[in-house]
Structures are given as structure tokens and as C-alpha cells.
Design an enzyme around this catalytic site. Structure first.
Site, PDB file in Angstrom:
ATOM      1  N   SER A 135      43.126 -60.520  12.995  1.00 57.33           N
ATOM      2  CA  SER A 135      42.149 -59.547  13.476  1.00 57.33           C
ATOM      3  C   SER A 135      40.972 -60.271  14.113  1.00 57.33           C
ATOM      4  CB  SER A 135      41.634 -58.689  12.314  1.00 57.33           C
ATOM      5  OG  SER A 135      40.520 -57.904  12.694  1.00 57.33           O
ATOM      6  N   TYR A 148      38.116 -58.603   3.920  1.00 59.25           N
ATOM      7  CA  TYR A 148      39.039 -58.443   5.046  1.00 59.25           C
ATOM      8  C   TYR A 148      38.899 -59.603   6.027  1.00 59.25           C
ATOM      9  CZ  TYR A 148      41.471 -56.122   8.924  1.00 59.25           C
ATOM     10  OH  TYR A 148      42.340 -55.802   9.929  1.00 59.25           O
ATOM     11  N   LYS A 152      41.850 -62.423   6.990  1.00 59.56           N
ATOM     12  CA  LYS A 152      42.399 -62.584   8.335  1.00 59.56           C
ATOM     13  C   LYS A 152      42.117 -63.980   8.894  1.00 59.56           C
ATOM     14  CE  LYS A 152      44.267 -58.520   8.750  1.00 59.56           C
ATOM     15  NZ  LYS A 152      45.742 -58.379   8.861  1.00 59.56           N
TER      16      LYS A 152
END
Length: 243
Positions: A135, A148, A152
């Protein structure tokens, strides 16, 4: 239509929804047999009815279940690590459970699936390709994306290690870093105009990504037209990281 995938068997994790589902649909259109791994059986049933894919129900938070699912997949030609989740927590709010869930799905499960795929390919004589879905959150600091972003960025770094170690076995490993992509997960994070509009303004192409945009780019990296591409990170971001 490209014939790159005729007769190929490709594993797709997180296949029930979003980018993973779009990958299975696109693979089916291109003649591949997709092995769809997801947690929710109803999603797998509808996807199988639509595409004819093979399905495996597994909760990838469970390490043993992840390895069992990979074993059930058999020897395959490619792996798309698409399973992902997010729990919106700030630095000050991050919980142990939130961290474990996000890191467990986004990073640990991807590493386990990649490891088992690579072991099977090496035993069979090598070859094959892995694409990890990361991401742009691994490159920019977005509010409430603490775990998160870490997951990633970690998967992207692991992609480079995989490419280095698996290259001698003829296994290519790349990552794609999508911008906000119109999935159910993204809708929860970006539905507020106060959050969405400033982000949208930073995209030179003036829009977020659709799941089909990401799926087609993944398949581009998996196909025969990218034989020397490994260890790379491809932004699928409408130019977001360029400005």
C-alpha cells in the site's frame, strides 16, 4: 486477450472480496485456474459459481490453517498475496488486539503463504512468481493507520528479501502498492469527505483506484512480458507518490 495464463494455476489469498476477488475474475477471463483462499464461505461459493475457481476456506490468522490451505492448493505457478485488513487506530490508541490482527493478516500470513509456495516450487525444480499487495500507506504517514502502515512497509521489505533469495531458483517476487482502492475496507476509512477530499486532491489522475485497475497491474507483473522484473514495487496510485 493475453494467453500468458492459459493452463496456469494461481493462488489468490483474500479472494472473497475487493482486489483479491477482482484478481480471480481476471485470471478466469485469461484462462487460468484460480485457487481462491478466503475466510467467508458464502463469498467463495458465489465466486466459484461465477468463475469456476477452486476454493479453500481458511482463516489466515491461524498459522496452521494458512499452511494447511497452501498444502491443499497443491503445486501452483503463482501466488497473489492479497489478504488484508485494517483497524483504524492512532499511535496513542493502538491496542494489542488491533496490532496482532493487522500484522497477523497483512504480514505474517503473507510470509507464511510465500514460504510454503516457494518451498513447493523449489522442490519441483524452481520457477514461479509471487506478487505481494502492499500500500502507499507504507510510504506516507496517514492518520489512524499505525499498524497498517507498519504491516505494509514490512511486506514490501520482505518482498526484496524474497526476490534476492528466491531469484536463483527462478522465482520472481514483486509488490504492488495501490492507492485508496474502492473496496469495502477503503469505504470505511475514506467515506468522510473531510478525509477523502484532501487525499483525492493529491492524485494527478483525479480519482482513486478501482479493484480492476489493481488486478490488471498485478497480472502484468505475473505475465511473460516481465521476465526480468523482480524485487520491484509498482505504485498503482494515479501518480500520488510522484507529487
Amino acid at each position: 486477450m493475453s494467453q500468458d495464463f492459459e493452463g496456469k494455476r494461481i493462488i489468490v489469498t483474500g479472494a472473497g472480496k475487493g482486489i483479491g476477488r477482482a484478481c480471480v475474475q481476471e485470471l478466469s477471463r485469461r484462462g487460468a485456474t484460480a485457487i481462491a483462499i478466503a475466510r467467508t464461505q458464502v463469498d467463495l461459493d458465489s465466486l466459484s459459481a461465477e468463475t469456476g475457481c477452486e476454493t479453500i476456506s481458511a482463516d489466515l490468522m491461524d498459522n496452521a490453517a494458512a499452511r494447511t490451505a497452501m498444502g491443499q492448493s497443491g503445486l501452483c505457478d503463482g501466488l497473489i498475496n492479497c489478504a488484508g485488513t485494517n483497524i483504524l487506530e492512532t499511535v496513542l490508541e493502538m491496542t494489542d488486539d488491533g496490532y496482532e490482527t493487522v500484522m497477523g493478516i497483512n504480514l505474517r500470513a503473507a510470509l507464511i503463504c510465500a514460504q510454503d509456495f516457494a518451498r513447493a516450487r523449489v522442490q519441483a525444480g524452481g520457477g514461479g512468481v509471487i506478487v505481494n499487495v502492499t500500500s502507499i500507506a507504507g510510504h506516507r504517514g496517514f492518520n489512524s493507520h499505525m499498524a497498517y502502515a507498519a504491516s505494509k512497509a514490512g511486506l514490501e521489505a520482505a518482498t526484496r528479501v524474497m526476490a534476492r533469495e528466491l531469484g536463483p531458483h527462478g522465482i520472481r517476487v514483486n509488490a504492488v502498492a495501490p492507492t485508496v482502492t474502492m473496496t469495502e475496507l477503503a469505504a470505511a476509512a475514506w467515506s468522510d469527505p473531510a478525509v477523502r477530499d484532501p487525499m483525492m486532491a493529491r492524485h494527478p489522475m483525479g480519482r482513486f483506484a478501482e479493484v480492476e485497475d489493481v488486478a490488471r497491474s498485478i497480472l502484468m507483473l505475473m505475465g511473460r512480458d516481465a521476465p526480468m522484473v523482480t524485487g520491484a514495487m509498482l505504485p498503482i496510485d494515479g501518480g500520488f507518490l510522484a507529487v
